[in-house]
Scaffold this motif. Structure first.
Motif, mmCIF file in Angstrom:
data_model
loop_
_atom_site.group_PDB
_atom_site.id
_atom_site.type_symbol
_atom_site.label_atom_id
_atom_site.label_comp_id
_atom_site.label_asym_id
_atom_site.label_seq_id
_atom_site.Cartn_x
_atom_site.Cartn_y
_atom_site.Cartn_z
ATOM 1 N N ILE A 66 4.210 7.910 7.662
ATOM 2 C CA ILE A 66 4.926 6.692 8.003
ATOM 3 C C ILE A 66 3.939 5.528 8.133
ATOM 4 N N ALA A 67 4.435 4.330 7.839
ATOM 5 C CA ALA A 67 3.574 3.149 7.767
ATOM 6 C C ALA A 67 3.087 2.695 9.138
ATOM 7 N N ARG A 68 1.852 2.174 9.170
ATOM 8 C CA ARG A 68 1.279 1.696 10.428
ATOM 9 C C ARG A 68 0.715 0.283 10.360
ATOM 10 N N ASN A 69 1.034 -0.428 9.278
ATOM 11 C CA ASN A 69 0.739 -1.865 9.230
ATOM 12 C C ASN A 69 1.667 -2.484 8.169
ATOM 13 N N THR A 70 1.615 -3.810 8.022
ATOM 14 C CA THR A 70 2.605 -4.481 7.157
ATOM 15 C C THR A 70 2.480 -4.062 5.692
ATOM 16 N N LEU A 90 6.288 5.836 16.459
ATOM 17 C CA LEU A 90 5.479 6.599 15.493
ATOM 18 C C LEU A 90 5.079 5.763 14.277
ATOM 19 N N GLY A 91 5.813 4.672 14.050
ATOM 20 C CA GLY A 91 5.564 3.841 12.867
ATOM 21 C C GLY A 91 6.897 3.357 12.344
ATOM 22 N N GLY A 92 6.872 2.682 11.224
ATOM 23 C CA GLY A 92 8.121 2.160 10.691
ATOM 24 C C GLY A 92 7.884 1.529 9.344
ATOM 25 N N TYR A 93 8.902 0.914 8.817
ATOM 26 C CA TYR A 93 8.721 0.250 7.531
ATOM 27 C C TYR A 93 9.705 -0.902 7.355
ATOM 28 N N ILE A 94 9.483 -1.650 6.292
ATOM 29 C CA ILE A 94 10.288 -2.846 6.027
ATOM 30 C C ILE A 94 10.932 -2.717 4.650
ATOM 31 N N TYR A 95 12.214 -3.004 4.591
ATOM 32 C CA TYR A 95 12.983 -2.958 3.345
ATOM 33 C C TYR A 95 13.591 -4.351 3.191
ATOM 34 N N ALA A 136 3.944 -0.792 5.421
ATOM 35 C CA ALA A 136 5.390 -0.860 5.706
ATOM 36 C C ALA A 136 6.157 -1.367 4.489
ATOM 37 N N ILE A 137 5.519 -2.259 3.706
ATOM 38 C CA ILE A 137 6.149 -2.754 2.488
ATOM 39 C C ILE A 137 6.048 -1.687 1.393
ATOM 40 N N GLY A 138 4.874 -1.081 1.259
ATOM 41 C CA GLY A 138 4.691 -0.011 0.254
ATOM 42 C C GLY A 138 5.691 1.118 0.486
ATOM 43 N N TYR A 139 5.860 1.497 1.741
ATOM 44 C CA TYR A 139 6.823 2.547 2.084
ATOM 45 C C TYR A 139 8.238 2.085 1.741
ATOM 46 N N GLY A 140 8.558 0.840 2.118
ATOM 47 C CA GLY A 140 9.899 0.301 1.866
ATOM 48 C C GLY A 140 10.244 0.226 0.391
ATOM 49 N N VAL A 141 9.251 -0.094 -0.448
ATOM 50 C CA VAL A 141 9.482 -0.194 -1.896
ATOM 51 C C VAL A 141 9.778 1.185 -2.490
ATOM 52 N N GLU A 186 0.876 -1.188 0.000
ATOM 53 C CA GLU A 186 0.000 0.000 0.000
ATOM 54 C C GLU A 186 0.905 1.228 0.000
ATOM 55 N N PHE A 187 0.842 2.021 -1.072
ATOM 56 C CA PHE A 187 1.752 3.158 -1.197
ATOM 57 C C PHE A 187 1.162 4.383 -0.495
ATOM 58 N N LEU A 188 1.990 5.012 0.313
ATOM 59 C CA LEU A 188 1.539 6.144 1.127
ATOM 60 C C LEU A 188 2.050 7.461 0.563
ATOM 61 N N PRO A 189 1.358 8.563 0.848
ATOM 62 C CA PRO A 189 1.911 9.869 0.456
ATOM 63 C C PRO A 189 3.211 10.129 1.214
#
Lengths: 203, 203
Positions: free
Chosen positions: A138-142, B104-109, A145-150, A131-134
């Motif tokens: 910051i991410a608040r679920n898996t 606050l949150g986090g992410y996975i890479y 967290a993956i969308g942010y990481g990508v 799930e891509f975020l603006p």
């Protein structure tokens, strides 16, 4: 004039109006057409080497660069720009830096599908649709967290160059969505190819 | 007291002095020992659920967070810090943001190995040992372009939080090398576990 861009996962054609895709086997249909092409696919070399009317554009692209082994598609694409960060988001995402007509260097990031596979190869728990975020959220679920990481690390680096950003490629629209001042054009590579073909009178 | 961290690719033990690795099958040897553990590995659950003397630390970690489904190892690790960017670089790289004692949150890479696989899945031409460059040095060949793609975007994002950075995990030293003001300690998770065990008198 027919233009053809052969990438890692297939070929794209452009006739000046329409863009369409073909598999490597589908190239045979165009054997007797006049086609100007760029090709980074090793398997495609064996197929097209006997197509007498096909012209490889790559040797005609002019790009000042110290980068060894720059993919011919990147070389052609970058030669179209004088200044900026040039992003081609396909099965791999290439990022190249142009300054005053010179290619300063660049790098390669896995494409969005390849990144997704990277997560699933680590753990089943990471097999989620990203799930891509603006930006700045910051991410608040898996899935987030993956969308942010990508995407977020890549966007951070692209912005850090403080240059105008030009985006092309199949996943380009996703990147464009998060880079407010970037310009997206799915035809950049074909425009670059056409410009070389016309200047060098290749087809 | 024996501490055990069970991750995606195996288990690590700490006896207060030494750290050593075991495969999931190797856990059987410690069946009758008193072990305090964290576990994110679904397959390991079935093995350790009958180990009567083993105590799961995760339910005892206290962390204020709105993140749903935070891995128990991340929860325990983050609870050790009040403020900063907490990076655990293993088979996946997790990045978490702590501020005034709140998560606050986090992410996975993807971890460095998983990223390497992602490149090779795209094209044979990208099957190169990545060459990692110092920050601000742009890549000039494929090995550097992959090395830059693996690390530089992630480093850019980590720095962008403008916080003290704390790094742990097997690949942590590589990240530490490029983050001048970061602190690296391979024992952070075990220190966090020990702190909870002592406070809650678990073992």
């Amino acid at each position: 004039m027919l233009l053809c861009d052969i990438g890692n996962s297939g070929a794209k054609f452009f006739d000046g109006v329409r863009v369409w895709k073909e598999s490597l086997l589908g190239l045979e249909k165009y054997r007797n057409r006049q086609v100007c092409y760029v090709n980074v696919n090793l398997r495609a070399h064996a197929i097209i080497k006997n197509f007498a009317k096909w012209v490889d554009i790559a040797p005609h692209a002019e790009l000042e660069s110290d980068y060894e082994g720059l993919g011919v598609d990147r070389k052609v694409l970058c030669s179209y720009f004088t200044d900026g960060v040039i992003v081609d988001a396909g099965s791999a995402i290439t990022v190249d830096i142009m300054e005053q007509g010179k290619h300063l260097g660049g790098y390669i990031y896995p494409g969005i599908k390849a990144m997704h596979k990277a997560y699933t190869s680590i753990s089943k728990a990471l097999d989620k649709e990203p799930e891509f975020l603006p930006p700045k959220k910051i991410a608040r679920n898996t899935a987030q967290a993956i969308g942010y990481g990508v995407l977020a690390p890549l966007l951070c680096d692209i912005k850090s160059w403080n240059k105008r950003v030009y985006i092309t490629g199949g996943s380009g629209k996703i990147l464009r969505h998060f880079l407010r001042n970037a310009t997206y054009d799915r035809l950049y590579l074909f425009k670059a190819m056409k410009s070389i073909v016309q200047r060098k009178k290749l087809c």
